[in-house]
Design an enzyme around this catalytic site. Sequence first.
Site, PDB file in Angstrom:
ATOM      1  N   GLY A  80       0.920  -1.201   0.010  1.00 19.83           N
ATOM      2  CA  GLY A  80       0.173   0.044  -0.181  1.00 19.83           C
ATOM      3  C   GLY A  80       0.739   1.355  -0.088  1.00 19.83           C
TER       4      GLY A  80
ATOM      5  N   ARG B 147      13.510   9.979  -2.602  1.00 21.35           N
ATOM      6  CA  ARG B 147      14.142  11.512  -3.431  1.00 21.35           C
ATOM      7  C   ARG B 147      15.793  11.703  -2.077  1.00 21.35           C
ATOM      8  NH1 ARG B 147      14.993  16.634  -0.576  1.00 21.35           N
ATOM      9  NH2 ARG B 147      15.273  17.913  -1.674  1.00 21.35           N
TER      10      ARG B 147
ATOM     11  N   ILE C  63      17.048   8.402  -0.842  1.00 21.50           N
ATOM     12  CA  ILE C  63      18.200   7.673  -1.523  1.00 21.50           C
ATOM     13  C   ILE C  63      18.452   7.772  -2.966  1.00 21.50           C
ATOM     14  CG2 ILE C  63      17.733   5.300  -2.210  1.00 21.50           C
ATOM     15  CD1 ILE C  63      15.398   5.358  -0.340  1.00 21.50           C
TER      16      ILE C  63
ATOM     17  N   ARG D 121       1.407  -5.151  -5.778  1.00 21.82           N
ATOM     18  CA  ARG D 121       0.675  -6.550  -5.456  1.00 21.82           C
ATOM     19  C   ARG D 121       1.216  -7.681  -6.213  1.00 21.82           C
ATOM     20  NH1 ARG D 121      -0.583  -5.250  -0.211  1.00 21.82           N
ATOM     21  NH2 ARG D 121      -1.502  -3.667  -0.278  1.00 21.82           N
TER      22      ARG D 121
ATOM     23  N   ASP E 179       4.430  -4.670   6.070  1.00 25.74           N
ATOM     24  CA  ASP E 179       5.320  -5.721   6.578  1.00 25.74           C
ATOM     25  C   ASP E 179       5.109  -6.631   5.529  1.00 25.74           C
ATOM     26  OD1 ASP E 179       3.748  -8.940   6.471  1.00 25.74           O
ATOM     27  OD2 ASP E 179       4.700  -8.323   8.656  1.00 25.74           O
TER      28      ASP E 179
ATOM     29  N   SER F  99       6.209  -5.851   2.574  1.00 23.82           N
ATOM     30  CA  SER F  99       7.877  -5.581   1.779  1.00 23.82           C
ATOM     31  C   SER F  99       8.779  -5.844   2.360  1.00 23.82           C
ATOM     32  CB  SER F  99       7.500  -4.308   1.470  1.00 23.82           C
ATOM     33  OG  SER F  99       6.470  -3.141   0.907  1.00 23.82           O
TER      34      SER F  99
ATOM     35  N   THR G 147       3.835   2.642   6.056  1.00 24.49           N
ATOM     36  CA  THR G 147       2.371   1.869   6.084  1.00 24.49           C
ATOM     37  C   THR G 147       1.797   3.166   6.892  1.00 24.49           C
ATOM     38  OG1 THR G 147       1.392   0.192   6.947  1.00 24.49           O
ATOM     39  CG2 THR G 147       3.169   0.049   7.969  1.00 24.49           C
TER      40      THR G 147
ATOM     41  N   ASP H  24      -1.396   1.915   8.868  1.00 23.41           N
ATOM     42  CA  ASP H  24      -1.198   1.486   9.829  1.00 23.41           C
ATOM     43  C   ASP H  24      -0.413   2.080  11.316  1.00 23.41           C
ATOM     44  OD1 ASP H  24      -3.347   0.927   8.477  1.00 23.41           O
ATOM     45  OD2 ASP H  24      -2.416  -1.202   7.668  1.00 23.41           O
TER      46      ASP H  24
ATOM     47  N   ASP I 256       1.880  -0.309  11.784  1.00 19.19           N
ATOM     48  CA  ASP I 256       1.866  -1.444  12.724  1.00 19.19           C
ATOM     49  C   ASP I 256       2.974  -2.216  13.025  1.00 19.19           C
ATOM     50  OD1 ASP I 256       1.859  -2.427  10.084  1.00 19.19           O
ATOM     51  OD2 ASP I 256       0.536  -3.765  10.446  1.00 19.19           O
TER      52      ASP I 256
ATOM     53  N   ARG J 115      -6.544  -3.365   9.508  1.00 19.46           N
ATOM     54  CA  ARG J 115      -6.980  -4.752   9.791  1.00 19.46           C
ATOM     55  C   ARG J 115      -6.756  -5.431  10.209  1.00 19.46           C
ATOM     56  NH1 ARG J 115      -5.779  -6.317   3.558  1.00 19.46           N
ATOM     57  NH2 ARG J 115      -4.139  -5.372   4.246  1.00 19.46           N
TER      58      ARG J 115
ATOM     59  N   GLY K 129     -11.544  13.278  19.998  1.00 21.10           N
ATOM     60  CA  GLY K 129     -12.119  13.504  21.120  1.00 21.10           C
ATOM     61  C   GLY K 129     -13.618  12.446  20.766  1.00 21.10           C
TER      62      GLY K 129
ATOM     63  N   ARG L  23     -27.731  13.498  28.776  1.00 24.26           N
ATOM     64  CA  ARG L  23     -26.477  14.643  29.738  1.00 24.26           C
ATOM     65  C   ARG L  23     -26.292  15.672  28.533  1.00 24.26           C
ATOM     66  NH1 ARG L  23     -22.705  10.804  30.473  1.00 24.26           N
ATOM     67  NH2 ARG L  23     -20.950  12.547  29.154  1.00 24.26           N
TER      68      ARG L  23
ATOM     69  N   ARG M 182     -25.543   7.376  11.542  1.00 27.98           N
ATOM     70  CA  ARG M 182     -25.091   7.450   9.890  1.00 27.98           C
ATOM     71  C   ARG M 182     -23.643   6.806   9.635  1.00 27.98           C
ATOM     72  NH1 ARG M 182     -29.683   8.250   9.157  1.00 27.98           N
ATOM     73  NH2 ARG M 182     -30.199  10.171   7.959  1.00 27.98           N
TER      74      ARG M 182
ATOM     75  N   HIS N  84      -9.579   4.732   0.381  1.00 25.38           N
ATOM     76  CA  HIS N  84      -8.811   5.274   0.139  1.00 25.38           C
ATOM     77  C   HIS N  84      -8.209   6.803   0.224  1.00 25.38           C
ATOM     78  CE1 HIS N  84      -9.194   0.999  -1.105  1.00 25.38           C
ATOM     79  NE2 HIS N  84      -7.389   0.772  -1.207  1.00 25.38           N
TER      80      HIS N  84
END
Length: 319
Positions: free
Chosen positions: A11, A21, A23, A72, A103, A105, A125, A127, A129, A171, A185, A211, A243, A249
């Site tokens: 992703g 850039r 690198i 992928r 992960d 990669s 990423t 995520d 993670d 995920r 919040g 309240r 709703r 994405h």
Amino acid sequence: MNRIGVLTSGGDAPGMNAAVRAIVRKAIHYGIEIYGVHRGFMGLINSDFVKLDISSVGDIIHRGGTTLLTARCDEFKTEEGQRKALKNLEAFGIEGIIVIGGDGSLRGANALSKLGIPTIGIPATIDNDIAFTDNCIGFDTAANTVVDALNKVRDTATSHERTFIIEVMGRRAGHLALYTGLASGAETILVPEIPFDLNAVCDKIEKGYIRGKLHSIIVVAEGAANSMEVGKVIQEKTGLETRVIILGHLQRGGNPSAYDRILASRFGGKAVDLIIQNTKDKMLGLINGELVITDIEKVLSATKPLDMELYQLSDVLSF
């Protein structure tokens, strides 16, 4: 080492271009030829290489996505695919690879290392993670994108006295949901790491309306629950108009934040320093503001824990 390659995989994440850039320009600073690989590991198999120079990465530090493109590639997961990639790298004289991604990669970088190619992984990423780094490239930008969306949703939620369920990416990990929920919040944050009771969520929403609250915002990581089902249950149990918004994405897009541009530049520059030393199977990370180097296999065997202190704080603050 005279010639190295760089690819982005999995992703896309804002800041990948800033890393590319850094690198390219650091390699050229050392007098090393640098090749970009289009479409990640698929490009290795298809021999889709392009020589990069200083102008190739001009005016990309601020751009989201990845100019090298990403895809992928199931074929690379096979021994035959990996051997084909190795053959193409050898044909081009590419002696080391810097891999930018998440992960999957890093698993690809690990596979190349086992074939004898020096590899450095850069975590990117939204995520966030990946273990052994406080932040991955793209997380800060994505968090700000989500918070901006939540700010806008809150305006209409208040006007119509509605409950909104906002689904964000994640995920297997709830880092993005936690950080954005706390920053905006949100009344409740649902993440894959922590079991939840929808009855308790509904009870909290009802007490808030008693309240005098005019709205409720529930942030749901995509891996925690089906957001449409969550919305349906909440409306049925509370009787409040509900709703559901799936941000999807758009969380990956947009110009990278200043933080992500600087992080990516630091990672990219250091990756070149390491690769020209024939460093193999290492991932760069950032811990307490300092660059650290960790074996990729160690990274892949670990799970990045959710910050429970932040999670508990968000619960206390969300009356």
